[in-house]
Scaffold this motif. Structure first.
Motif, PDB file in Angstrom:
ATOM      1  N   ILE A 121      -3.479   4.476  -2.540  1.00 61.16           N
ATOM      2  CA  ILE A 121      -4.700   4.877  -1.845  1.00 61.16           C
ATOM      3  C   ILE A 121      -4.739   6.387  -1.730  1.00 61.16           C
ATOM      4  N   LYS A 122      -5.828   7.006  -2.190  1.00 61.46           N
ATOM      5  CA  LYS A 122      -6.008   8.447  -2.082  1.00 61.46           C
ATOM      6  C   LYS A 122      -7.251   8.753  -1.271  1.00 61.46           C
ATOM      7  N   ASP A 123      -7.128   9.712  -0.367  1.00 60.89           N
ATOM      8  CA  ASP A 123      -8.267  10.193   0.410  1.00 60.89           C
ATOM      9  C   ASP A 123      -8.984  11.264  -0.409  1.00 60.89           C
ATOM     10  N   LEU A 124     -10.226  10.997  -0.793  1.00 55.60           N
ATOM     11  CA  LEU A 124     -10.993  11.927  -1.617  1.00 55.60           C
ATOM     12  C   LEU A 124     -11.585  13.081  -0.826  1.00 55.60           C
ATOM     13  N   LEU A 130      -3.265   4.094   8.007  1.00 57.49           N
ATOM     14  CA  LEU A 130      -3.213   3.338   6.758  1.00 57.49           C
ATOM     15  C   LEU A 130      -2.105   2.299   6.852  1.00 57.49           C
ATOM     16  N   PRO A 131      -2.416   1.014   6.654  1.00 57.34           N
ATOM     17  CA  PRO A 131      -1.388  -0.034   6.771  1.00 57.34           C
ATOM     18  C   PRO A 131      -0.412   0.018   5.599  1.00 57.34           C
ATOM     19  N   ASP A 132       0.725  -0.625   5.764  1.00 52.09           N
ATOM     20  CA  ASP A 132       1.730  -0.675   4.701  1.00 52.09           C
ATOM     21  C   ASP A 132       1.419  -1.753   3.672  1.00 52.09           C
ATOM     22  N   LYS A 178      -4.118   0.957  -9.229  1.00 48.51           N
ATOM     23  CA  LYS A 178      -2.960   0.081  -9.346  1.00 48.51           C
ATOM     24  C   LYS A 178      -1.701   0.920  -9.485  1.00 48.51           C
ATOM     25  N   GLY A 179      -0.667   0.521  -8.783  1.00 46.15           N
ATOM     26  CA  GLY A 179       0.588   1.254  -8.860  1.00 46.15           C
ATOM     27  C   GLY A 179       1.245   1.146 -10.219  1.00 46.15           C
ATOM     28  N   SER A 180       0.954   0.093 -10.954  1.00 51.05           N
ATOM     29  CA  SER A 180       1.631  -0.148 -12.229  1.00 51.05           C
ATOM     30  C   SER A 180       1.141   0.752 -13.348  1.00 51.05           C
ATOM     31  N   ILE A 191       0.830  -1.200   0.000  1.00 47.06           N
ATOM     32  CA  ILE A 191       0.000   0.000   0.000  1.00 47.06           C
ATOM     33  C   ILE A 191       0.862   1.247   0.000  1.00 47.06           C
ATOM     34  N   LYS A 192       0.553   2.153  -0.947  1.00 46.49           N
ATOM     35  CA  LYS A 192       1.250   3.438  -1.016  1.00 46.49           C
ATOM     36  C   LYS A 192       0.218   4.564  -0.952  1.00 46.49           C
TER      37      LYS A 192
END
Length: 310
Positions: free
Chosen positions: A82-85, A20-22, A54-56, A10-11
């Motif tokens: 992960i983005k907080d909207l 937020l977990p890793d 997705k990070g990719s 998770i980024k």
């Protein structure tokens, strides 16, 4: 479908999310909705505030029970962003706030004419009819919002409520009401003396009635395509759907043309132009979505909302 468990890295992106977990473990057979649920629970954040990509390739991992983790292409040790909207508000609440503006503004200016305009002239028949028609239109919208409409998205960013409401509060509300109930406007005159006379008023009432009833019929059709709590879509059939993609927009336009025939105000024309432009863009977007989603099952439409025009 594989029941293998994988670990996703998770980024965060944008505003930091506390707790937020890793990383998180999830089954390939689990859904995108389950992933959103896990992240929301672990970070103690509303699920509606999360946007997962997705990070990719930055493609969105949908919050849907119909999308599996395996189908997204995510694999063990893949990264997700992960983005907080930000603060969210329900679509239903947004609609209620939007439509309450004209419902309050039109009767307010109508009944407070002596104080707002400094006139002792009583409201004309056309001004009375205009107030009734506009108020009924938006009361109908409120009732549809509460009892008919089903929303594919639960929430929207809270900041957008101001932008969305401005169109209704300022244009169909304040602008239209101000010139409709003004003592020097066309609606102050007797309907026999104003341009078009009684005949145009009757035509306007006819168009308004046809537009409102047709629009209501279309909304009931669209409601019945989707069961409560579901986001699946069906192909709409029925009144007007064989002519254009969005006949509800067509009937909405007819209704407002009827309103213009009653109040003859340029402010109503401004609202109609803005509304039609927006609805035309929505109809075009919906036509593209129908073609992509249903393929050969969908009978393609040449026109989005008004036959022969656009």
């Amino acid at each position: 479908m594989s029941s293998k468990s994988i670990t996703l890295i998770i980024k965060p992106r944008g505003n930091p999310i506390r707790n937020l977990p890793d990383e998180t473990a999830i089954l390939l057979s689990d859904s995108g909705a389950e992933l959103h649920k896990q992240i929301a629970k672990a970070s103690q954040t509303s699920i509606h505030r999360l946007r997962i990509t997705k990070g990719s390739d930055n493609s969105v991992v949908a919050n849907s029970k119909d999308v599996s983790i395996e189908s997204t292409g995510l694999r063990d040790r893949s990264s997700i962003v992960i983005k907080d909207l930000g603060p969210q508000i329900s679509w239903q609440t947004v609609f209620i706030i939007e439509y309450i503006g004209p419902i309050l503004i039109h009767p307010l200016l109508y009944f407070l004419r002596p104080y707002v305009y400094g006139t002792n002239l009583p409201p004309s028949t056309l001004q009375t009819i205009s107030c009734i028609l506009v108020t009924l239109h938006f009361v109908k919208r409120e009732l549809e919002t509460l009892f008919i409409h089903r929303f594919s998205l639960a929430t929207m960013p809270f900041r957008n409520v101001f932008k969305n409401s401005a169109h209704y509060w300022l244009v169909s509300g304040l602008l239209m009401a101000w010139f409709t109930y003004a003592p020097n406007g066309p609606t102050q005159k007797s309907q026999e003396d104003v341009f078009g006379g009684l005949a145009l008023t009757q035509i306007g009432l006819f168009l308004y009635t046809i537009g409102e009833l047709g629009n209501l019929s279309n909304h009931l059709t669209l409601r019945n395509l989707r069961s409560s709590g579901s986001t699946e879509r069906g192909i709409p059939q029925g009144l007007g759907f064989n002519l254009v993609t969005c006949p509800n927009y067509m009937f909405e336009t007819i209704s407002w043309l009827g309103m213009f025939c009653v109040n003859r105000s340029w402010s109503t024309v401004v609202f109609i132009v803005l509304a039609v432009a927006q609805m035309a863009a929505w109809a075009k977007k919906k036509e593209r979505r129908y073609r992509k989603e249903f393929g050969s099952k969908y009978e393609k439409k040449k026109y989005g909302m008004i036959p022969g025009l656009f």
